[in-house]
Design an enzyme around this catalytic site. Structure first.
Site, short mmCIF file in Angstrom:
data_model
loop_
_atom_site.label_atom_id
_atom_site.label_comp_id
_atom_site.label_asym_id
_atom_site.label_seq_id
_atom_site.Cartn_x
_atom_site.Cartn_y
_atom_site.Cartn_z
N GLY A 31 0.82 -1.20 0.00
CA GLY A 31 0.00 0.00 0.00
C GLY A 31 0.85 1.25 0.00
O GLY A 31 2.03 1.22 -0.39
N CYS A 32 0.28 2.37 0.43
CA CYS A 32 1.00 3.65 0.47
C CYS A 32 2.32 3.49 1.21
O CYS A 32 2.34 3.07 2.37
CB CYS A 32 0.13 4.71 1.13
SG CYS A 32 0.99 6.30 1.34
#
Length: 236
Positions: free
Chosen positions: A45-46
């Protein structure tokens, strides 16, 4: 407790830099460092919150955020978030393998994100947010797949771990450093990177969801690393 972990690791963790080798286009890259330093690249993810999570993991000596697994050389953040380059937002994790094993690093990886969603983490959707691991030595392959098997066993048969696994390559698919702005972003914004820290991480700094880390499984990993470090310290 938490303070014992922090004290031990301050004594035992050197800040050792890593210089990757240069190899022919399309071949595997061996990112083995010196003095017991090992490297694995993860996408979950981020990359802001993923990097801070690994900064906190005892035994990790260095982190960098960047882009990996795509089809464009030297990509920018704008290129990657377009979803057209095939890159994932990722973190290069350098760790002292005499303190923390690759298996422990990857068990932690599976606990700090949702490995069952395809190209998505929370509200972040796109191939750049896929769950993935790139390892740099063929000798690491067994440990990498065993960690995935453990994650699947923990989750049970009702959910499937979709984490992609690949050997790191040269060329466009290699790991490219992200812009300086993104490096240590959440730490620079005031969130703690102290080893063994279990405080929640706010994914986007002053906004976005909180990731919780005070979980029994994460505590067990931290304490397992601390016990190993304590044994090593007694032998010195």
């Amino acid at each position: 407790g938490e303070m014992i972990i922090i004290t031990l690791l301050r004594v035992l963790l050197p800040a050792i830099s890593l210089l990757p080798g240069v190899m022919a286009e399309g071949t595997a890259i061996d990112l083995t460092g010196t003095a017991g330093q090992s490297v694995v690249i993860v996408a979950a993810g981020c990359f802001w919150s993923v990097e801070l999570a690994f900064q906190r993991l005892p035994g990790v000596t260095k982190t960098r955020v960047g882009y990996v697994g795509g089809n464009l050389e030297n990509p920018t953040y704008s290129d990657v978030v377009s979803g057209r380059t095939g890159h994932a937002e990722a973190v290069e994790v350098t760790f002292d393998s005499s303190i923390v094993s690759l298996g422990q690093v990857l068990d932690y990886f599976y606990l700090i994100h949702e490995p069952t969603t395809v190209n998505r983490q929370g509200n972040d959707v796109g191939t750049q947010y896929r769950s993935a691991i790139w390892y740099s030595q063929e000798t690491d392959e067994e440990a990498v797949f065993e960690a995935k098997d453990r994650a699947q066993k923990r989750l049970g048969s009702s959910q499937k771990v979709v984490t992609e696994i690949d050997l790191l390559r040269t060329g466009a698919k290699r790991f490219w450093d992200a812009e300086d702005y993104h490096q240590k972003y959440l730490e620079k914004g005031g969130q703690s990177s102290t080893k063994g820290k279990l405080d929640p991480i706010r994914c986007y700094g002053n906004r976005g969801p909180w990731k919780k880390f005070d979980k029994p499984e994460i505590r067990n990993i931290f304490h397992g690393i601390a016990k190993g470090a304590e044994s090593m310290h007694e032998e010195l």
